[in-house]
Design a protein around this motif. Structure first.
Motif, PDB file in Angstrom:
ATOM      1  N   ALA A  75       0.830  -1.206   0.000  1.00 20.31           N
ATOM      2  CA  ALA A  75       0.000   0.000   0.000  1.00 20.31           C
ATOM      3  C   ALA A  75       0.867   1.259   0.000  1.00 20.31           C
ATOM      4  CB  ALA A  75      -0.930  -0.003   1.200  1.00 20.31           C
ATOM      5  N   LYS A  76       2.012   1.184   0.660  1.00 17.00           N
ATOM      6  CA  LYS A  76       2.929   2.329   0.725  1.00 17.00           C
ATOM      7  C   LYS A  76       4.004   2.260  -0.351  1.00 17.00           C
ATOM      8  CE  LYS A  76       2.347   3.136   5.686  1.00 17.00           C
ATOM      9  NZ  LYS A  76       3.032   3.253   6.999  1.00 17.00           N
ATOM     10  N   ARG A  77       4.025   1.191  -1.111  1.00 14.05           N
ATOM     11  CA  ARG A  77       5.052   0.985  -2.151  1.00 14.05           C
ATOM     12  C   ARG A  77       6.445   1.129  -1.538  1.00 14.05           C
ATOM     13  NH1 ARG A  77       1.608   4.338  -5.514  1.00 14.05           N
ATOM     14  NH2 ARG A  77       3.112   6.038  -5.364  1.00 14.05           N
ATOM     15  N   THR A  78       6.626   0.476  -0.421  1.00 11.84           N
ATOM     16  CA  THR A  78       7.890   0.587   0.320  1.00 11.84           C
ATOM     17  C   THR A  78       8.365  -0.783   0.788  1.00 11.84           C
ATOM     18  OG1 THR A  78       7.293   2.802   1.082  1.00 11.84           O
ATOM     19  CG2 THR A  78       9.030   1.676   2.279  1.00 11.84           C
ATOM     20  N   MET A  79       9.666  -0.970   0.700  1.00  9.56           N
ATOM     21  CA  MET A  79      10.309  -2.179   1.193  1.00  9.56           C
ATOM     22  C   MET A  79      11.208  -1.792   2.360  1.00  9.56           C
ATOM     23  SD  MET A  79      12.933  -4.761  -0.791  1.00  9.56           S
ATOM     24  CE  MET A  79      14.074  -3.444  -1.180  1.00  9.56           C
TER      25      MET A  79
END
Length: 127
Positions: A75-79
């Motif tokens: 959802a946050k496009r974060t790893m």
């Protein structure tokens, strides 16, 4: 085209913890295999951990198993890479990488499978 921006650079003492983040552009993050790679001074770049978009399978280098955790928030496009019990030899530039969205290969965790790279973030572990 996928753009990647790492954050979380820092200096920690041996045994300390640090969390790295990688923010990705685009709408296909949830279908993208991602990875963290490390390049220590005068050494070749090596895989630290990777997470596939199929089944969220994970890969860890033997040296970090049990101490590092890779995760992703679609959802946050974060790893993320949560690192604990850090060692001085883990000092280096940490790179975020992404494969072409929608692809998956037998060696999905290797640098050769990645198509996009961030500029890197420096982690220094003091002894």
């Amino acid at each position: 085209q996928v753009q990647l921006v790492e954050s979380g650079e820092g200096v920690v003492e041996t045994g300390g913890s640090l969390r790295l983040s990688c923010a990705a552009s685009g709408r296909t993050f949830s279908q993208t295999t991602m990875g963290w790679f490390r390049q220590a001074p005068e050494k070749e770049r090596e895989v630290v951990a990777a997470i596939a978009w199929i089944g969220d399978s994970t890969f860890y280098a033997d040296s970090v198993k049990g101490r590092f955790t890779i995760s992703r928030d679609n959802a946050k496009r974060t790893m993320y890479l949560q690192m604990s019990r850090l060692k001085p030899e883990e000092t280096g530039v940490y790179y975020c990488a992404a494969a072409e969205p929608g692809t998956f290969s037998s060696e999905w965790y290797r640098a050769s499978a990645m198509a996009y790279w961030g500029i890197g973030t420096l982690v220094t572990v003091s002894s």
